[in-house]
Motif scaffolding. Structure first.
Motif, PDB file in Angstrom:
ATOM      1  N   PHE A 159       0.847  -1.195   0.000  1.00  0.00           N
ATOM      2  CA  PHE A 159       0.000   0.000   0.000  1.00  0.00           C
ATOM      3  C   PHE A 159       0.883   1.246   0.000  1.00  0.00           C
ATOM      4  CE2 PHE A 159      -2.256   3.197   2.808  1.00  0.00           C
ATOM      5  CZ  PHE A 159      -2.994   3.748   1.767  1.00  0.00           C
ATOM      6  N   ILE A 160       0.725   2.074  -1.030  1.00  0.00           N
ATOM      7  CA  ILE A 160       1.469   3.326  -1.158  1.00  0.00           C
ATOM      8  C   ILE A 160       0.503   4.484  -0.889  1.00  0.00           C
ATOM      9  CG2 ILE A 160       2.956   4.741  -2.616  1.00  0.00           C
ATOM     10  CD1 ILE A 160       4.051   1.933  -2.139  1.00  0.00           C
ATOM     11  N   PRO A 161       0.578   5.116   0.282  1.00  0.00           N
ATOM     12  CA  PRO A 161      -0.325   6.232   0.571  1.00  0.00           C
ATOM     13  C   PRO A 161       0.037   7.456  -0.270  1.00  0.00           C
ATOM     14  CG  PRO A 161       0.742   5.391   2.575  1.00  0.00           C
ATOM     15  CD  PRO A 161       1.483   4.844   1.412  1.00  0.00           C
ATOM     16  N   PHE A 162      -0.962   8.186  -0.704  1.00  0.00           N
ATOM     17  CA  PHE A 162      -0.712   9.475  -1.339  1.00  0.00           C
ATOM     18  C   PHE A 162      -1.968  10.320  -1.249  1.00  0.00           C
ATOM     19  CE2 PHE A 162      -2.088   6.994  -5.160  1.00  0.00           C
ATOM     20  CZ  PHE A 162      -3.172   7.770  -5.541  1.00  0.00           C
ATOM     21  N   ASN A 163      -1.804  11.591  -1.520  1.00  0.00           N
ATOM     22  CA  ASN A 163      -2.928  12.517  -1.573  1.00  0.00           C
ATOM     23  C   ASN A 163      -3.098  12.951  -3.015  1.00  0.00           C
ATOM     24  OD1 ASN A 163      -4.379  13.025   0.774  1.00  0.00           O
ATOM     25  ND2 ASN A 163      -3.896  15.193   0.773  1.00  0.00           N
ATOM     26  N   SER A 164      -4.313  12.934  -3.517  1.00  0.00           N
ATOM     27  CA  SER A 164      -4.547  13.430  -4.869  1.00  0.00           C
ATOM     28  C   SER A 164      -4.240  14.920  -4.901  1.00  0.00           C
ATOM     29  CB  SER A 164      -5.993  13.185  -5.287  1.00  0.00           C
ATOM     30  OG  SER A 164      -6.876  13.966  -4.506  1.00  0.00           O
ATOM     31  N   GLN A 165      -3.946  15.450  -6.090  1.00  0.00           N
ATOM     32  CA  GLN A 165      -3.654  16.879  -6.234  1.00  0.00           C
ATOM     33  C   GLN A 165      -4.812  17.721  -5.728  1.00  0.00           C
ATOM     34  OE1 GLN A 165      -0.764  17.954  -7.137  1.00  0.00           O
ATOM     35  NE2 GLN A 165      -1.092  20.148  -7.443  1.00  0.00           N
ATOM     36  N   GLU A 166      -6.029  17.291  -6.030  1.00  0.00           N
ATOM     37  CA  GLU A 166      -7.221  18.028  -5.600  1.00  0.00           C
ATOM     38  C   GLU A 166      -7.326  18.066  -4.075  1.00  0.00           C
ATOM     39  OE1 GLU A 166     -12.116  17.917  -6.168  1.00  0.00           O
ATOM     40  OE2 GLU A 166     -10.845  16.407  -7.128  1.00  0.00           O
ATOM     41  N   ASN A 167      -7.143  16.914  -3.438  1.00  0.00           N
ATOM     42  CA  ASN A 167      -7.200  16.856  -1.978  1.00  0.00           C
ATOM     43  C   ASN A 167      -6.093  17.688  -1.334  1.00  0.00           C
ATOM     44  OD1 ASN A 167      -9.349  15.138  -2.176  1.00  0.00           O
ATOM     45  ND2 ASN A 167      -8.227  13.278  -1.622  1.00  0.00           N
ATOM     46  N   SER A 168      -4.897  17.637  -1.932  1.00  0.00           N
ATOM     47  CA  SER A 168      -3.753  18.367  -1.389  1.00  0.00           C
ATOM     48  C   SER A 168      -3.970  19.874  -1.457  1.00  0.00           C
ATOM     49  CB  SER A 168      -2.477  17.994  -2.155  1.00  0.00           C
ATOM     50  OG  SER A 168      -2.179  16.620  -2.024  1.00  0.00           O
ATOM     51  N   LEU A 205       0.803  14.633   2.944  1.00  0.00           N
ATOM     52  CA  LEU A 205       1.225  15.481   1.821  1.00  0.00           C
ATOM     53  C   LEU A 205       2.722  15.364   1.569  1.00  0.00           C
ATOM     54  CD1 LEU A 205      -1.654  16.687   1.951  1.00  0.00           C
ATOM     55  CD2 LEU A 205      -0.629  18.929   1.560  1.00  0.00           C
ATOM     56  N   PHE A 206       3.512  15.441   2.649  1.00  0.00           N
ATOM     57  CA  PHE A 206       4.961  15.322   2.475  1.00  0.00           C
ATOM     58  C   PHE A 206       5.341  13.913   2.019  1.00  0.00           C
ATOM     59  CE2 PHE A 206       5.437  19.139   5.307  1.00  0.00           C
ATOM     60  CZ  PHE A 206       6.138  19.913   4.397  1.00  0.00           C
ATOM     61  N   ALA A 207       4.673  12.909   2.556  1.00  0.00           N
ATOM     62  CA  ALA A 207       4.955  11.532   2.154  1.00  0.00           C
ATOM     63  C   ALA A 207       4.634  11.333   0.671  1.00  0.00           C
ATOM     64  CB  ALA A 207       4.149  10.556   3.005  1.00  0.00           C
ATOM     65  N   THR A 208       3.563  11.970   0.208  1.00  0.00           N
ATOM     66  CA  THR A 208       3.198  11.901  -1.208  1.00  0.00           C
ATOM     67  C   THR A 208       4.296  12.513  -2.068  1.00  0.00           C
ATOM     68  OG1 THR A 208       0.825  12.025  -0.727  1.00  0.00           O
ATOM     69  CG2 THR A 208       1.525  12.640  -2.945  1.00  0.00           C
ATOM     70  N   HIS A 209       4.766  13.685  -1.660  1.00  0.00           N
ATOM     71  CA  HIS A 209       5.773  14.386  -2.460  1.00  0.00           C
ATOM     72  C   HIS A 209       7.087  13.613  -2.535  1.00  0.00           C
ATOM     73  CE1 HIS A 209       7.565  17.962  -4.334  1.00  0.00           C
ATOM     74  NE2 HIS A 209       8.658  17.629  -3.651  1.00  0.00           N
ATOM     75  N   PHE A 210       7.470  12.984  -1.424  1.00  0.00           N
ATOM     76  CA  PHE A 210       8.767  12.306  -1.378  1.00  0.00           C
ATOM     77  C   PHE A 210       8.659  10.788  -1.555  1.00  0.00           C
ATOM     78  CE2 PHE A 210       9.571  16.230   1.116  1.00  0.00           C
ATOM     79  CZ  PHE A 210      10.634  16.737   0.375  1.00  0.00           C
ATOM     80  N   SER A 211       7.503  10.316  -2.012  1.00  0.00           N
ATOM     81  CA  SER A 211       7.274   8.870  -2.113  1.00  0.00           C
ATOM     82  C   SER A 211       8.219   8.180  -3.093  1.00  0.00           C
ATOM     83  CB  SER A 211       5.821   8.596  -2.511  1.00  0.00           C
ATOM     84  OG  SER A 211       5.546   9.139  -3.791  1.00  0.00           O
ATOM     85  N   LYS A 212       8.698   8.911  -4.100  1.00  0.00           N
ATOM     86  CA  LYS A 212       9.573   8.298  -5.104  1.00  0.00           C
ATOM     87  C   LYS A 212      11.045   8.388  -4.715  1.00  0.00           C
ATOM     88  CE  LYS A 212       6.340   8.993  -8.921  1.00  0.00           C
ATOM     89  NZ  LYS A 212       6.103   9.623 -10.235  1.00  0.00           N
ATOM     90  N   ILE A 248       8.969  17.731  15.782  1.00  0.00           N
ATOM     91  CA  ILE A 248       8.818  16.312  16.126  1.00  0.00           C
ATOM     92  C   ILE A 248       7.484  15.717  15.653  1.00  0.00           C
ATOM     93  CG2 ILE A 248       8.674  14.673  18.045  1.00  0.00           C
ATOM     94  CD1 ILE A 248      10.804  16.330  19.481  1.00  0.00           C
ATOM     95  N   PRO A 249       6.325  16.349  15.964  1.00  0.00           N
ATOM     96  CA  PRO A 249       5.070  15.749  15.490  1.00  0.00           C
ATOM     97  C   PRO A 249       4.988  15.661  13.967  1.00  0.00           C
ATOM     98  CG  PRO A 249       4.678  17.934  16.422  1.00  0.00           C
ATOM     99  CD  PRO A 249       6.073  17.545  16.789  1.00  0.00           C
ATOM    100  N   LEU A 250       5.549  16.649  13.279  1.00  0.00           N
ATOM    101  CA  LEU A 250       5.556  16.618  11.811  1.00  0.00           C
ATOM    102  C   LEU A 250       6.371  15.435  11.300  1.00  0.00           C
ATOM    103  CD1 LEU A 250       6.113  20.355  10.776  1.00  0.00           C
ATOM    104  CD2 LEU A 250       4.091  18.972  10.340  1.00  0.00           C
ATOM    105  N   ALA A 251       7.550  15.260  11.879  1.00  0.00           N
ATOM    106  CA  ALA A 251       8.436  14.183  11.443  1.00  0.00           C
ATOM    107  C   ALA A 251       7.781  12.815  11.618  1.00  0.00           C
ATOM    108  CB  ALA A 251       9.754  14.248  12.213  1.00  0.00           C
ATOM    109  N   TYR A 252       7.136  12.602  12.772  1.00  0.00           N
ATOM    110  CA  TYR A 252       6.493  11.303  13.009  1.00  0.00           C
ATOM    111  C   TYR A 252       5.292  11.093  12.093  1.00  0.00           C
ATOM    112  CZ  TYR A 252       9.349   9.837  16.933  1.00  0.00           C
ATOM    113  OH  TYR A 252      10.398   9.400  17.699  1.00  0.00           O
ATOM    114  N   ALA A 253       4.602  12.181  11.738  1.00  0.00           N
ATOM    115  CA  ALA A 253       3.467  12.057  10.818  1.00  0.00           C
ATOM    116  C   ALA A 253       3.935  11.595   9.443  1.00  0.00           C
ATOM    117  CB  ALA A 253       2.732  13.390  10.710  1.00  0.00           C
ATOM    118  N   VAL A 254       5.028  12.192   8.959  1.00  0.00           N
ATOM    119  CA  VAL A 254       5.587  11.789   7.661  1.00  0.00           C
ATOM    120  C   VAL A 254       6.093  10.353   7.736  1.00  0.00           C
ATOM    121  CG1 VAL A 254       7.289  12.300   5.872  1.00  0.00           C
ATOM    122  CG2 VAL A 254       6.231  14.179   7.149  1.00  0.00           C
TER     123      VAL A 254
END
Length: 271
Positions: free
Chosen positions: A69-78, A119-126, A140-146
């Motif tokens: 499973f590869i999580p991402f956000n669509s452009q519209e959602n982002s 959003l960050f995970a989507t951008h850096f997924s590749k 810290i909370p941002l880092a753990y979310a990504v």
């Protein structure tokens, strides 16, 4: 087990284990179902993930294959989320001395943090990311979310060493905000040589802190896989020392006297 029950169970498992390869036999044994039935179920799940704009399933063939499973956000959602966040930050009551904005409430909200992480995970997924790095404390909370979406560990850079972390590597850097020489430290056992590190931070002006983290990575002979910041603001008095980054939001035209702020989508949305 009914198909509807199996679909719920499989969907939940995949959402809880992003970026992890799951074999088909695992599902067939867990839900006592034929391989063909599981394959059909995965097709339905994949279709709905993509329709909702939250991710997709990647199939890996072969004896050691399965689905991931590869999580991402669509452009519209982002874009929709970024615009809502920008509107919240434009509240003049958030203005702090020095042109900073109060963001602690947003960084403390689980749903907001999770959406930012996606959003960050989507951008850096590749990108090949082995670990997320941030500096204490607001990042810290941002880092753990990504990290939760990329399924990688987090390392935290601190201003001073902790006894419980053993021997450390430290560097001095110039803070962009105070223009003072400051220190940052990281335990020696935090990073492996050659690790690909994604730097995440909550706010950037001149970029002194992020530049310090880049210098720290050189000491570990680690690589910068990318840099992501929640919000960036221009500092007219100082030249930015970091260029290779992406931002979710850009803070423009901060007028403390008039109590006006303009917040727009960041470089993440620039083509």
């Amino acid at each position: 087990m009914k198909r509807s029950e199996r679909l719920v169970g499989m969907t939940y498992y995949l959402l809880e284990h992003p970026q992890q390869l799951v074999s088909l036999p695992f599902f067939t044994e867990a839900y006592d179902a034929a391989k063909s039935s599981v394959s059909e179920d995965l097709g339905i799940i994949n279709q709905m993930f993509q329709k909702q704009g939250i991710g997709e399933l990647h199939t890996v063939s072969g004896a050691a294959g399965g689905v991931k499973f590869i999580p991402f956000n669509s452009q519209e959602n982002s874009e929709h989320f970024a615009d809502l966040l920008a509107k919240q930050l434009e509240d003049p009551e958030r203005l702090l001395p020095g042109g900073y904005l109060f963001m602690s409430d947003l960084l403390g909200d689980p749903e907001t943090i999770r959406n930012i992480g996606r959003l960050f995970a989507t951008h850096f997924s590749k990108q090949h990311v082995d670990v997320i790095m941030t500096v204490a404390t607001k990042g810290i909370p941002l880092a753990y979310a990504v990290a939760s979406f990329l399924n990688v560990p987090v390392v935290i850079v601190r201003r001073d060493p902790k006894v419980t972390e053993g021997s450390t590597v430290s560097i001095n850097y110039v803070s962009g905000s105070s223009r003072k020489i400051q220190t940052m430290v990281l335990p020696k056992r935090s990073l492996q040589k050659g690790a690909n590190v994604l730097i995440i931070d909550d706010f950037m002006k001149a970029g002194g802190t992020i530049d310090g983290m880049k210098s720290l990575l050189k000491e570990f002979e680690a690589n910068v896989a990318g840099i992501g910041v929640l919000a960036e603001a221009e500092d007219e008095d100082e030249e930015r020392v970091v260029q290779d980054y992406v931002s979710l939001l850009q803070i423009n035209n901060v007028d403390i006297k008039e109590k006006k702020i303009e917040v727009h989508r960041g470089t993440m949305f620039h083509s």
